[in-house]
Design a protein around this motif. Sequence first.
Motif, short mmCIF file in Angstrom:
data_model
loop_
_atom_site.label_atom_id
_atom_site.label_comp_id
_atom_site.label_asym_id
_atom_site.label_seq_id
_atom_site.Cartn_x
_atom_site.Cartn_y
_atom_site.Cartn_z
N LEU A 1 0.83 -1.21 0.00
CA LEU A 1 0.00 0.00 0.00
C LEU A 1 0.86 1.26 0.00
O LEU A 1 0.57 2.22 -0.73
CB LEU A 1 -0.94 -0.01 1.21
CG LEU A 1 -2.02 -1.09 1.23
CD1 LEU A 1 -2.79 -1.07 2.54
CD2 LEU A 1 -2.98 -0.95 0.04
N LYS B 1 2.13 1.85 -3.31
CA LYS B 1 1.04 2.01 -4.27
C LYS B 1 0.89 0.81 -5.20
O LYS B 1 0.52 0.93 -6.37
CB LYS B 1 1.23 3.29 -5.09
CG LYS B 1 1.22 4.56 -4.23
CD LYS B 1 1.25 5.82 -5.06
CE LYS B 1 1.16 7.06 -4.15
NZ LYS B 1 1.12 8.31 -4.92
N TYR C 1 -1.50 -1.51 -5.32
CA TYR C 1 -2.82 -1.84 -4.80
C TYR C 1 -3.31 -3.21 -5.26
O TYR C 1 -3.97 -3.93 -4.51
CB TYR C 1 -3.82 -0.75 -5.18
CG TYR C 1 -3.40 0.63 -4.68
CD1 TYR C 1 -3.26 0.87 -3.31
CD2 TYR C 1 -3.12 1.66 -5.57
CE1 TYR C 1 -2.86 2.13 -2.85
CE2 TYR C 1 -2.72 2.91 -5.12
CZ TYR C 1 -2.59 3.13 -3.76
OH TYR C 1 -2.19 4.37 -3.31
N ASP D 1 -7.93 4.66 5.69
CA ASP D 1 -7.47 5.97 5.18
C ASP D 1 -7.49 5.99 3.65
O ASP D 1 -7.87 7.00 3.03
CB ASP D 1 -6.06 6.26 5.68
CG ASP D 1 -6.03 6.59 7.17
OD1 ASP D 1 -7.10 6.89 7.72
OD2 ASP D 1 -4.94 6.52 7.78
N LEU D 2 -7.07 4.89 3.02
CA LEU D 2 -7.05 4.84 1.56
C LEU D 2 -8.47 4.83 0.98
O LEU D 2 -8.73 5.41 -0.08
CB LEU D 2 -6.30 3.60 1.09
CG LEU D 2 -4.77 3.66 1.19
CD1 LEU D 2 -4.17 2.29 0.94
CD2 LEU D 2 -4.21 4.66 0.16
N ALA E 1 -9.61 8.38 0.92
CA ALA E 1 -8.74 9.36 0.28
C ALA E 1 -9.37 9.88 -1.02
O ALA E 1 -10.19 9.21 -1.65
CB ALA E 1 -7.38 8.73 -0.02
N LEU F 1 -6.21 2.34 -7.42
CA LEU F 1 -6.78 2.59 -6.09
C LEU F 1 -8.31 2.52 -6.15
O LEU F 1 -8.95 2.00 -5.23
CB LEU F 1 -6.33 3.96 -5.56
CG LEU F 1 -6.89 4.38 -4.20
CD1 LEU F 1 -6.55 3.34 -3.13
CD2 LEU F 1 -6.36 5.75 -3.78
N ARG G 1 -10.76 0.13 -4.02
CA ARG G 1 -11.94 0.56 -3.26
C ARG G 1 -13.18 -0.24 -3.70
O ARG G 1 -13.99 -0.64 -2.86
CB ARG G 1 -12.21 2.05 -3.51
CG ARG G 1 -11.21 2.97 -2.85
CD ARG G 1 -11.52 4.39 -3.25
NE ARG G 1 -10.56 5.32 -2.70
CZ ARG G 1 -10.42 6.57 -3.13
NH1 ARG G 1 -11.18 7.02 -4.11
NH2 ARG G 1 -9.53 7.38 -2.57
#
Length: 618
Positions: free
Chosen positions: A566, A569, A571, A598-599, A602, A609, A613
Motif C-alpha cells: 500500500l 502504491k 494496490y 485511510d485509503l 482518500a 486505487l 476501493r
Amino acid sequence: MTSTPFKSMLSCRFLAHSSAAASSCSLSLFQFDSHFLFFSTNPNPNPKPKAPFIPSSWIPHLQLQQLLYDKSKAGFDKLEDALVVFDKMLRMKPLLPVLKFNQLLAALVRMKEYSVAVSMFREFRVLCIPADTFTFNTVIKCCCHFNSTLDYAFSLLSGMIKRGLVPNVVTYNTLIKGLLSQDRPVEAEHLFKKLIKFNEIQPDVVTYNTIVDGLCKTSNTSMAVDLFRSMEKKGCKPNTITYTTIIDSLCKDRHVDHALGLMSEMNHKGISPDVITYNRLIQGLCHLDRWKDTARLLSEMGFMKISPDLHTYNILVEAYCKIGMTNDAKHVVETMIQKGVFPNVVTYNTLMDGFCLTGRMDRALEVLYTMRSNGIVPDCYSFNILINGYCKRQKVDKAIDLLKQMPAEGLKPKVETYNTIIHGLFQIGRHGEAWNILHEFLRNGDKLNIVTCRILLDGLCKNQHIDEAISFFGLMECNGQIHDIQLYSILIDGLCKNRKLDMARNIFNNLASRGLQPDVVTHNILIRGLCQEGLYEEAKELLSKMEVSSCLPNDATYNTIIRGSLVNKKYEDALVWIQNMRAHRFSADASTTSMVIDLLSAEERDPSLLAFRKWFSQ
C-alpha cells in the motif's frame, strides 16, 4: 580414623579398577560405568531424625542387626558411618545373612547415595557375597536414576535370570519407571506389552500407574487413557492414583469436561477422590475461568469432608491474581489462615505478583512486610517480583534500592534480577547506568546468559546506539556467544531502523554460513526494512522464498507486506496479499486496518486505487 579393610578395597578396586580379586570369584562381574567408581560425599538429604549410630570398634551381632534394620528405614547420618558398618560386616565370621546386606543397601538408597550402593554391590560380587531378588531390585532401582547406566540395569536383569533368580513385578515396575523417567516411553510400552504377551508377570495397579504416569508426563494422554481402559478389561482395578494422574493430564490438555466425567465415574465406582484429585481439577477449571464449576467442586469437597490444603488455596490465589482480582485473592489468604492453613512463601509471592500486575506497588510492599511479620523469609523470587513491578512502572530507582537490599537479607541476586533492571534502565533511556549495573554484575563473578545479551543488544539498538551495538555484537561473535537467531534478529532490526539496510541484508544472507536458519521473525524484520526503503519487489521475492521453504509466513508477515504494498502504491498486489491472508485464516492488525480505511476515504483518483476501493465495497 584408622585405615580399614574396606577403605583399602576402596583404593585398590574402586579407584585402581583392579580385577585381581574378581578372577578368584566363580561369578562373573558386570562391567560398570565409571560413574560408580567413586563414592559421593554429599550430605544425607533425609531430614528425618536418625537412630543413634554406634561408632564402637566392636558391635555385637544382635546390636549390629538392629542397627541395620533401623538405618534401612532412615539412612545413616554420614556416608562414612555406612562404610564403617560395611567393613565390620565383612570381618564377621560367619557372614551375616543376605537380608542384612540388603538393609545396608536400603540405607544407602534412603540417603540417595545411589552410585555408592551400586559400587557396594560390585564388592558383593567380587567377594562372592550372596545376592537375592531384593538385592538386584535395589541396585536396578539405583541404576535407573542415571540415564548413562539405565542399560546396565537391564544387564542386571539378565544377570538375575542367569543366576536362577526370578524377576518379580517390582523388578519390571522399576525398569519401566526408569525408562519413562529418562524419556523413553516407546521402550517402556514395548517392555510392558512383551511382559503381558509372554506372561512374564501379572501387571498390578502399580505397574499400570507407572506407565500411565510416564505417558502423561510425555504428553501422551490419549495413550494413557487407552491403557487405563484396557487395565479394567484385564481385571486390574484402577485406584485413586490412576484416576488422578489422568485427570491431571486431561486438565493440562484443556479437556476439563472429560476430566470431570472421570471424577463422576470415580464416585460411581466407589473410588474416593482425594484432595490431590480435587486440586488438579480446580486448577484446570481456574485456567479456563470456569468459576461456577470451581465453586461447585469446593462445596463438594466440604460435603465429602475433604479439607482444602495449602496447594488448593495457592491455586485459587494464583487464579484470582492472574485476572486482576487481587482483593479476592487477599480474601482467600485470610480464609486459609482462619481455617488453620498457613500461607507459605509461594502464597505471598503470588499475591505480591498480583498486586504488581495491577500496578499497586504499595500493596505489593505491604505483602512483603506481612510475610516477614508472619515469620516467612522472602526469597530471591520475592525480590524479583517487586523489582520487575517497579521496572514496569518505570520506577527503576526503587528497583535498584531493592537490589542493594538483597545482600543484607542474605540473598544473592540472580542473573534474572540484573536482567530486569538493565532492561528497565534501557526502557527509560538510562544507557550509561545500564552498563554500570552490568559491570557490577560481572564484578561479582557472575556470567552473562543469552537473555542478558539480547537485552543489551536490544537496548543499544532502541536507544540509537547502533555503532555500540555493532561493536558489542562483534565482541560476542569473537567469544562464540551468539549462536542464537534472536540476537541476529535484534541486530538486523536495529540496523533496518537506523537506515543501515545493506549491513542488515548482508548479515541475513550470511546466516546459513553460520549454521543458523532465519525464522519467521527474522524474515518479517527484513521484509519490513525493505518495504520502508521502497524495495517492495525485493521484499515480495523474500516472502515468496518463505512460502516454498519450511519457514511459513504468519499474520505479521502478511500484515507487513500488505502495508508495504500500500505504501508503494501496489494496490493490486495488496488485494492478492489480503486474499492470501484470509485464505490462511489470518486477520488484519490495527495498523493495516487503519491504513486501508485511510485509503478508502482518500480523494486520490488513481485507477488501481479505485479498483481497490471497488473490491472492498463489494
